[in-house]
Scaffold this active site. Structure first.
Site, PDB file in Angstrom:
ATOM      1  N   TYR A  45      -0.912  -0.414  10.202  1.00 38.89           N
ATOM      2  CA  TYR A  45      -1.131  -0.871   8.824  1.00 38.89           C
ATOM      3  C   TYR A  45       0.008  -0.375   7.935  1.00 38.89           C
ATOM      4  O   TYR A  45       0.614  -1.142   7.181  1.00 38.89           O
ATOM      5  CB  TYR A  45      -2.475  -0.365   8.304  1.00 38.89           C
ATOM      6  N   SER A  85       0.846  -1.187   0.000  1.00 36.40           N
ATOM      7  CA  SER A  85       0.000   0.000   0.000  1.00 36.40           C
ATOM      8  C   SER A  85       0.883   1.240   0.000  1.00 36.40           C
ATOM      9  O   SER A  85       2.029   1.194   0.483  1.00 36.40           O
ATOM     10  CB  SER A  85      -0.892   0.012   1.260  1.00 36.40           C
TER      11      SER A  85
END
Length: 251
Positions: free
Chosen positions: A146, A136
């Site tokens: 994350y 990501s």
């Protein structure tokens, strides 16, 4: 010779799209996810559209026995591995249950590491293979655990690509931004309530198409879309405080 691709998190979203596009390119596919019924629906669609052979391997990758079964399937030999399985958590780290944070870390880091390790020997012996790690753009900026987990995946992919590409195996971290999938719904956020500007959304088909193109070119990192490439470049020169505040918008 027909290639075989194994895709984790293949029951929906980017995982299902990777499976569809790989099948459209002539690959047989192995679909891995927890939901057998959802996998069956994706498999039926792929068979109808491409005629490719589709194998369903239901597995909870955080269950030791299920993970071992997927590792064993990879050890048999595949041409492409797509490490896509993952989930998100609230950015308020201090409010999250630590057991959820540990599961989150294991899935994004340990599972990807173990599946890559399982796939590599057969690929290296054959002298060819591709590993795609779905990371990501959050991995380039300070954005909770994350972003930290995806940052590990990006760094690992860059190292592995340099190390194994000369032996015929490329490793690519595909780093999308916000993508129209069910990822945010699983966080409990209905469409329109994610706090994301309309211009930042990407289409899953485009992300996968560009990611597979960059993987075929042997690139270690793929950032689909010019807008996110520019945002990542800007994040490298701005102060952390500015980047963290900007990255905290949206879920």
């Amino acid at each position: 010779m027909t290639r075989t691709a194994l895709v984790t998190g293949a029951s929906s979203g980017l995982g299902a799209e990777f499976a569809r596009q790989l099948a459209a390119r002539g690959a047989d596919v192995v679909l891995v996810a927890r939901d057998r019924d959802a996998l069956a629906q994706v498999a039926d669609g792929i068979r109808a559209a491409s005629g490719s052979r589709v194998e369903i391997l239901p597995a909870d990758l955080l269950d030791d026995d299920d993970l071992a079964a997927v590792e064993a399937r990879l050890a048999e030999g595949v041409d492409v591995l797509v490490n896509n399985a993952g989930f998100g958590l609230d950015l308020a780290f201090e409010k999250n249950a630590v057991v959820d944070e540990v599961r989150h870390l294991r899935l994004h880091v340990e599972v990807a590491l173990r599946l890559t390790h399982a796939a590599l020997p057969a690929m290296l012996e054959r002298g060819s293979g591709r590993i795609v790690n779905v990371a990501s753009v959050a991995g380039f900026v300070p954005r909770g655990t994350y972003g930290a987990a995806k940052g590990w995946l990006i760094s690992f992919s860059r190292w592995a690509n340099v190390t194994y590409a000369p032996r015929g195996v490329t490793v690519t971290a595909v780093c999308p931004g916000f993508v129209h999938t069910n990822f945010h719904e699983r966080l409990g956020l209905p469409p329109g309530e994610e706090g994301v500007a309309p211009g930042l959304w990407l289409d899953a088909g485009t992300v996968v198409r560009e990611g597979l193109r960059d993987a075929a070119r042997g690139r270690a990192v793929s950032i689909p879309s010019l807008r996110y490439t520019l945002l990542v470049a800007a994040s490298r020169i701005l102060p952390d405080g500015v980047v963290v505040r900007a990255a905290s918008r949206g879920r």
